[in-house]
Design a protein around this motif. Structure first.
Motif, PDB file in Angstrom:
ATOM      1  N   LYS A 194       0.777  -1.202   0.057  1.00  0.00           N
ATOM      2  CA  LYS A 194      -0.133  -0.094  -0.274  1.00  0.00           C
ATOM      3  C   LYS A 194       0.793   1.230   0.135  1.00  0.00           C
ATOM      4  O   LYS A 194       0.354   2.234  -0.301  1.00  0.00           O
ATOM      5  N   ILE A 195       2.137   1.034   0.309  1.00  0.00           N
ATOM      6  CA  ILE A 195       2.852   2.249   0.594  1.00  0.00           C
ATOM      7  C   ILE A 195       3.781   2.360  -0.912  1.00  0.00           C
ATOM      8  O   ILE A 195       4.567   1.503  -1.235  1.00  0.00           O
ATOM      9  N   ASP A 196       3.887   3.469  -1.337  1.00  0.00           N
ATOM     10  CA  ASP A 196       4.539   3.756  -2.467  1.00  0.00           C
ATOM     11  C   ASP A 196       6.041   3.751  -2.238  1.00  0.00           C
ATOM     12  O   ASP A 196       6.539   4.218  -1.246  1.00  0.00           O
ATOM     13  N   ASP A 197       6.752   3.170  -3.217  1.00  0.00           N
ATOM     14  CA  ASP A 197       8.407   3.007  -2.918  1.00  0.00           C
ATOM     15  C   ASP A 197       9.240   4.078  -2.661  1.00  0.00           C
ATOM     16  O   ASP A 197      10.093   4.479  -1.968  1.00  0.00           O
ATOM     17  N   THR A 198       8.511   5.529  -3.339  1.00  0.00           N
ATOM     18  CA  THR A 198       9.122   6.652  -3.157  1.00  0.00           C
ATOM     19  C   THR A 198       8.981   7.243  -1.667  1.00  0.00           C
ATOM     20  O   THR A 198       9.788   8.293  -1.486  1.00  0.00           O
ATOM     21  N   LYS A 199       8.014   7.030  -1.167  1.00  0.00           N
ATOM     22  CA  LYS A 199       7.842   7.318   0.286  1.00  0.00           C
ATOM     23  C   LYS A 199       8.413   6.391   1.415  1.00  0.00           C
ATOM     24  O   LYS A 199       8.398   6.693   2.664  1.00  0.00           O
ATOM     25  N   ARG A 200       9.136   5.517   1.182  1.00  0.00           N
ATOM     26  CA  ARG A 200       9.675   4.485   1.978  1.00  0.00           C
ATOM     27  C   ARG A 200      11.008   5.229   2.286  1.00  0.00           C
ATOM     28  O   ARG A 200      11.721   5.870   1.728  1.00  0.00           O
ATOM     29  N   VAL A 201      11.449   4.886   3.858  1.00  0.00           N
ATOM     30  CA  VAL A 201      12.748   5.220   4.378  1.00  0.00           C
ATOM     31  C   VAL A 201      13.840   4.457   3.472  1.00  0.00           C
ATOM     32  O   VAL A 201      13.658   3.309   3.317  1.00  0.00           O
TER      33      VAL A 201
END
Length: 232
Positions: A194-201
């Motif tokens: 559900k989390i976009d890869d660009t928003k991951r740490v």
């Protein structure tokens, strides 16, 4: 091994150290043999095998498996169609040869009957005898031509059957492609988030336990903290 045992071995000299090397060597060999016996592979061969196949090729246009298989099936279908067209032309020509040979045979048969009657009524005329022999010889040649044309037709039918087998192979490849695509879609669905890869740490490059000189150990961290306290 305690300090006393180490001192005793040092006092014994090189023989003691060689004994240790021999024991360690024996233990390593036994461990390797246990691995081979338990897991069914040779570590040396495994390393050679891994070095030949790793890293895998980059996912560019020359190494994308499905793209290559799609090209194979497309080219196979196109070339198979072209081969069928050529076989159809050859088959048509063979049929025309068979029809023409029948007409020629009919004419020569009539000529043979005519020259046979002439030879019967005029036995002393050599030209009639020669014409009769030539006609019979040409009839034999026409029979050979007709037989060869029939053999060509049979061979063309067999070639078409073989090309049908090639088409079956193309369909098999297409089935493999469909299975691979379904598996790829399943894996993408399985690992989607559900989390976009660009928003991951961002992942850490080095973690504790890595054998790398760029990693700061506990002493380096303490020195760094101490240096902060010394600054004015």
């Amino acid at each position: 091994m305690t300090q006393e045992e180490l001192d005793a071995l040092m006092n014994e000299g090189d023989s003691g150290l060689q004994g240790i090397d021999g024991v360690e060597s024996t233990q390593e060999q036994a461990t390797s043999e246990d691995v081979v016996a338990n897991e069914g592979f040779d570590p040396n061969n495994f390393r050679v095998h891994a070095s030949k196949h790793w890293p895998p090729p980059p996912p560019d246009k020359d190494h994308k498996v499905v793209h290559q298989l799609d090209d194979v099936t497309r080219d196979t279908e196109v070339k198979a169609g072209e081969v069928f067209d050529q076989l159809d032309i050859i088959s048509s020509n063979a049929e025309e040869i068979i029809k023409s040979s029948k007409k020629i045979k009919s004419y020569l048969t009539a000529q043979e009957e005519l020259f046979s009657k002439l030879v019967e009524h005029f036995p002393n005329v050599e030209s009639f005898k020669s014409a009769l022999e030539s006609t019979r010889s040409i009839l034999d040649e026409v029979a050979l031509v007709s037989e060869s044309a029939n053999n060509c037709s049979d061979a063309i039918l067999q070639a078409m059957d073989i090309m049908q087998f090639q088409d079956i192979n193309r369909q098999r490849i297409e089935r493999v492609i469909n299975v691979m695509r379904a598996l790829a879609q399943y894996m993408n669905s399985l690992f989607e988030s559900k989390i976009d890869d660009t928003k991951r740490v961002a992942s850490a490059v080095y973690i504790t336990g890595d054998d790398n000189p760029n990693i700061a150990d506990a002493q380096d961290i303490e020195n760094l903290i101490a240096s902060f306290g010394q600054k004015k």
